[in-house]
Design a protein around this motif. Structure first.
Motif, PDB file in Angstrom:
ATOM      1  N   MET A  83     -13.114  30.027  -4.559  1.00 43.78           N
ATOM      2  CA  MET A  83     -12.663  31.476  -4.416  1.00 43.78           C
ATOM      3  C   MET A  83     -12.474  32.023  -3.015  1.00 43.78           C
ATOM      4  O   MET A  83     -11.935  32.995  -3.153  1.00 43.78           O
ATOM      5  N   ARG A  84     -13.279  31.548  -2.726  1.00 44.14           N
ATOM      6  CA  ARG A  84     -13.557  31.942  -0.730  1.00 44.14           C
ATOM      7  C   ARG A  84     -12.619  31.623  -0.135  1.00 44.14           C
ATOM      8  O   ARG A  84     -11.970  32.279   0.833  1.00 44.14           O
ATOM      9  N   TYR A  85     -12.017  30.894  -0.717  1.00 46.48           N
ATOM     10  CA  TYR A  85      -9.878  30.344  -0.294  1.00 46.48           C
ATOM     11  C   TYR A  85      -8.944  31.472  -0.304  1.00 46.48           C
ATOM     12  O   TYR A  85      -7.749  31.082   0.092  1.00 46.48           O
ATOM     13  N   GLU A  86      -9.030  32.235  -1.522  1.00 44.25           N
ATOM     14  CA  GLU A  86      -7.836  32.625  -2.842  1.00 44.25           C
ATOM     15  C   GLU A  86      -7.864  33.859  -2.242  1.00 44.25           C
ATOM     16  O   GLU A  86      -8.891  34.814  -1.804  1.00 44.25           O
ATOM     17  N   ASN A  87      -6.504  33.957  -1.854  1.00 40.23           N
ATOM     18  CA  ASN A  87      -6.427  35.994  -2.299  1.00 40.23           C
ATOM     19  C   ASN A  87      -5.778  36.122  -3.784  1.00 40.23           C
ATOM     20  O   ASN A  87      -5.048  35.571  -4.488  1.00 40.23           O
TER      21      ASN A  87
END
Length: 339
Positions: free
Chosen positions: A82-86
């Protein structure tokens, strides 16, 4: 009774020894394996997400394709970093994939693990707020996703829209009813498992966790699951949560099995360090069915979980991986009361 599915990392390599030599191979074979697993009676097809690596990365096109090709099997992730997610864009993608699959999506999320590049999430346009760690950012993104998945309106409509709006504040579309209750958190510690319980997420406990007591991995993992369920009850949720564990398990029933895994040396826990935290990695299981059944009976975390995900060696091809799944369903699961 347990739900039994597979978990694929979707590795690919141009090596002549690999049966999955390109990204296209990894994606198309993942779809074919999900179809085969459904035909065998497996309950779930789950996929890992890693960025900047020769592995599966963008999950939603794959999940939607699997959903279109299957009709019964659960389709999920284990896990999305979830560090990479919008969160809002992710809610739209997830809603669309879940509708295509007829409400079979089971989304596993997490704060992520060490990646192929330094702070890869920065290349995706994200950075922690002041005073936040990257793990805090992942949890913030997750909380935002959970909120919009409730399907409540929050956006003020344009008074002169291109298309007519329903009355009131607008929600994201497409909305898939019930998806909010099919979100899982991949917890690596007791604390994050309890955090997930408070937010009403199901629990995915993987093949590693923080070494919090020095006990065997399966014992620590079982304690994590019990702590999670206690936190769930304290939070007052009304539904029963789901819990999965992942294991590498191979029933040696053919000469090919014995050639690949007969000399397996993952028969004990291993200790390593993840982000400077001492972690314990669970063992692999590879044995003749009778011996394998006895070994699995001793695994306290498998006993606690309602869902078991079999990590598969996807580079050995669809046919062999279907055989791996079938061997567990046929020779092992019934003897353990899982079927």
């Amino acid at each position: 009774m347990k739900k039994i599915g597979f978990l694929s990392f979707g590795h690919w390599s141009p090596s002549p020894q690999s049966g999955t030599r390109s990204a296209a191979d990894a994606l198309l074979q993942s779809i074919d394996l999900a179809v085969a697993a459904e035909e065998l009676g497996a309950d779930g097809a789950y996929f890992r997400v890693h960025h900047f690596a020769r592995q599966l990365a963008s999950p939603f096109p794959l999940l939607a394709a699997v959903g279109a090709r299957t009709s019964k099997i659960e389709i999920g992730t284990g896990v999305i970093d979830m560090r990479y997610e919008n969160p809002l864009y992710m809610a739209e993608d997830a809603g669309a994939a879940d509708l295509i699959a007829g409400g079979r999506l089971q989304l596993g999320l997490s704060r992520g693990s060490p990646e192929q590049v330094i702070e890869g999430w920065r290349h995706f346009g994200y950075q922690p707020a002041e005073g936040e760690s990257d793990a805090d950012m992942a949890r913030r993104h997750t909380e935002a996703l959970l909120e919009v998945l409730k399907g409540k309106g929050f956006a003020r409509p344009n008074p002169r829209p291109m298309f007519p709006n329903p009355p009131g504040l607008l929600r994201l579309e497409p909305h898939s009813e019930g998806l909010r209750e099919r979100i899982w958190w991949g917890a690596g510690s007791n604390k994050t498992a309890q955090w997930a319980a408070k937010l009403g997420m199901n629990l995915q406990s993987s093949t590693l966790k923080d070494d919090e007591t020095g006990e065997p991995f399966h014992v620590q993992q079982a304690k994590q699951i019990r702590a999670y369920r206690e936190a769930w009850a304290e939070a007052g949720h009304t539904r029963t949560p789901r819990v999965s564990v992942s294991r590498s398990i191979f029933a040696l029933v053919s000469d090919l099995d014995r050639m690949y895994f007969g000399a397996e040396r993952g028969d004990r826990d291993q200790i390593g360090f993840i982000d400077e935290t001492r972690s314990v990695f669970g063992r692999s299981y590879a044995a003749e069915p009778e011996r394998l059944i006895e070994q699995l009976r001793q695994d306290e975390a498998i006993a606690e979980a309602d869902t078991l995900l079999l990590t598969v060696p996807n580079q050995l091809g669809v046919e062999y991986n279907a055989h791996v799944i079938e061997a567990i369903l046929k020779y092992v699961a019934p003897e353990l009361g899982w079927r």
